[in-house]
Scaffold this motif. Structure first.
Motif, PDB file in Angstrom:
ATOM      1  N   THR A   1      78.038  -8.645  54.039  1.00  0.00           N
ATOM      2  CA  THR A   1      77.731  -8.255  53.383  1.00  0.00           C
ATOM      3  C   THR A   1      76.715  -6.957  54.399  1.00  0.00           C
ATOM      4  O   THR A   1      75.789  -6.527  54.205  1.00  0.00           O
ATOM      5  CB  THR A   1      76.527  -7.916  52.221  1.00  0.00           C
TER       6      THR A   1
ATOM      7  N   ALA B   1      82.830  -9.235  47.201  1.00  0.00           N
ATOM      8  CA  ALA B   1      82.140  -9.640  48.280  1.00  0.00           C
ATOM      9  C   ALA B   1      82.582 -11.096  47.942  1.00  0.00           C
ATOM     10  O   ALA B   1      82.575 -11.760  49.172  1.00  0.00           O
ATOM     11  CB  ALA B   1      80.309  -9.549  48.305  1.00  0.00           C
TER      12      ALA B   1
ATOM     13  N   ARG C   1      80.537  -2.858  53.615  1.00  0.00           N
ATOM     14  CA  ARG C   1      79.470  -2.164  53.147  1.00  0.00           C
ATOM     15  C   ARG C   1      80.185  -0.811  52.632  1.00  0.00           C
ATOM     16  O   ARG C   1      79.636  -0.438  51.764  1.00  0.00           O
ATOM     17  CB  ARG C   1      78.315  -2.703  54.126  1.00  0.00           C
TER      18      ARG C   1
ATOM     19  N   TRP D   1      72.270 -10.044  45.626  1.00  0.00           N
ATOM     20  CA  TRP D   1      72.204  -9.191  46.051  1.00  0.00           C
ATOM     21  C   TRP D   1      72.026  -7.161  44.952  1.00  0.00           C
ATOM     22  O   TRP D   1      71.940  -6.129  45.594  1.00  0.00           O
ATOM     23  CB  TRP D   1      73.519  -8.809  46.608  1.00  0.00           C
TER      24      TRP D   1
END
Length: 437
Positions: free
Chosen positions: A29, A98, A148, A88
């Motif tokens: 990330t 993710a 990302r 997150w």
């Protein structure tokens, strides 16, 4: 039967996997605020305990056989996905993608470490060591930046999540097959696992680069389209100047006659009307053209021109100030553009509900600092506790961005500070980007 020692070994094994998964999550990330995420780690540590207790229950069902492992792995994946969603503030598909991405690296590292002829404690250390080394390599290669980019594209995040889930299942199958690999095939097995992971990483980067190329091409097309609009405004200014020049001699003759007859009050009145007329016809256009020219970030300038056009069409009075040239901003330019777009969109939506809608955009550059302020008229009730939630809007649930995506973007930048205020029918959002050493 499960003994206490077996229970503890299982717990430590799963705990190690969770810690390794967390390390990979930080890398994939492209996390910069590591401390902020690690503060939320204790809740994740409940997952190994739940997983071990769940596996004890599954062990009682003898008919499940090897399916126990895959059921337990799926439960762990779901718990980790929910934790990522909370920690997150991702959407479900982003969280799943993710988690699966980090899980693929984690399972591969576990596969490689468990085949070494060493003690259980050494295997745990080797697993964590490999995980940290690979994560540092991913940071160095900027893998998280590309990943990302895919995550933040809402139209593709669910596809990426499903693809990575399938690859995660393949890696879990390879892990189970490891127990049946003959010693003379171990080298081939190692190469197969490494090749799978490398090819998967290359695929992710390739997809991200294609998306980035498409986005830049779209941005270039927007720049071209908005440049044409910019040129149209300049052409209008040129025509207005020609008209003003044509009437210039007649205006001077009238002013000269008034001055000669001593009509000073009338002269002052005429000059005042002339100045106001010039400002009304040309001043705003010239000022807007000058201000937009000071914004020397093509991506942000294209967005601003587009938003100014939309506001003009919707009847929103917009005032733009870019007093000094802005040539760079100390954050990813696309993240800056996204933040700018979110603030302007929210300002436009709120302003349209007022009797006299207006939006003011101020961009100020001082040394390496860039300051942004977006103000607008508003009449609705502001709920401070809800305005950062997904889907929040003054027009009702599910209608707006709620500034939540804006907040998620800025969580990755320790050099960015924000402020929000509202008073007497004016709503203000501010963002300051400090220059990093």
């Amino acid at each position: 039967m499960f003994s206490l020692s077996v229970f503890l070994v299982g717990f430590l094994d799963i705990l190690t996997g969770h810690l390794a998964l967390t390390v990979y999550l930080l890398a994939v990330t492209d996390e910069r605020a590591v401390g902020r995420r690690l503060k939320k780690l204790p809740l994740l540590l409940l997952s190994p305990l739940i997983a071990v207790l769940f596996s004890v229950g599954l062990y009682a069902v003898s008919a499940l056989g090897i399916s126990r492992y895959f059921i337990n792995s799926f439960v762990i994946l779901v718990m980790c996905t929910l934790w990522v969603r909370w920690a997150w503030r991702f959407t479900f598909w982003q969280s799943l993608a993710a988690t699966c991405m980090a899980g693929i690296f984690q399972v591969a590292a576990a596969t490689l470490s468990m085949l070494a002829p060493i003690s259980f404690a050494a295997t745990i250390g080797l697993h964590l060591g490999i995980s940290i080394a690979i994560s540092l390599l991913l940071y160095k290669l900027r893998f998280g930046t590309w990943f990302r980019l895919l995550l933040d594209n809402k139209s593709t995040s669910w596809r990426i999540a499903l693809i990575l889930f399938a690859l995660e299942v393949v890696m879990e199958l390879l892990l189970r097959l490891a127990f049946g690999v003959q010693p003379h095939f171990l080298m081939f097995y190692y190469l197969l696992v490494l090749s799978m992971v490398v090819l998967m990483a290359v695929l992710i980067v390739h997809l991200a680069q294609r998306l980035d190329t498409a986005r830049k091409m779209q941005a270039q097309q927007d720049v071209i389209a908005q440049q044409r609009l910019y040129e149209q405004d300049l052409e209008i200014i040129r025509r207005e100047v020609r008209t003003f020049r044509h009437d210039y001699k007649n205006l001077l003759a009238s002013l000269s006659e008034q001055a000669g007859e001593g009509e000073l009050e009338e002269l002052r009145h005429t000059l005042s009307e002339l100045d106001a007329g010039f400002d009304r016809q040309l001043g705003k256009k010239i000022q807007a053209s000058t201000q937009i020219g000071n914004l020397q970030l093509p991506e942000a300038r294209s967005l601003l021109l587009s938003k100014l056009t939309v506001m003009r069409e919707k009847g929103i009075d917009c005032h733009l100030e870019v007093l000094y040239p802005i040539v760079a901003v100390d954050m990813d330019v696309w993240d800056f553009v996204r933040c700018l777009g979110i603030l302007i969109d929210n300002a436009m939506e709120a302003a349209l509900n007022t009797e006299r809608p207006w939006v003011e955009i101020v961009l100020l550059a001082q040394e390496r600092q860039v300051f942004l302020r977006v103000s607008n008229s508003y009449t609705n009730v502001i709920e401070p506790g809800k305005m950062w939630d997904d889907g929040w809007s003054t027009k009702g649930a599910g209608r707006g961005l709620g500034l939540s995506s804006y907040q998620r973007i800025l969580e990755n930048y320790s050099n960015v500070s924000t402020g929000t205020s509202w008073v007497n029918g004016v709503f203000v959002q501010e963002m300051t980007v400090e220059g990093r050493p």
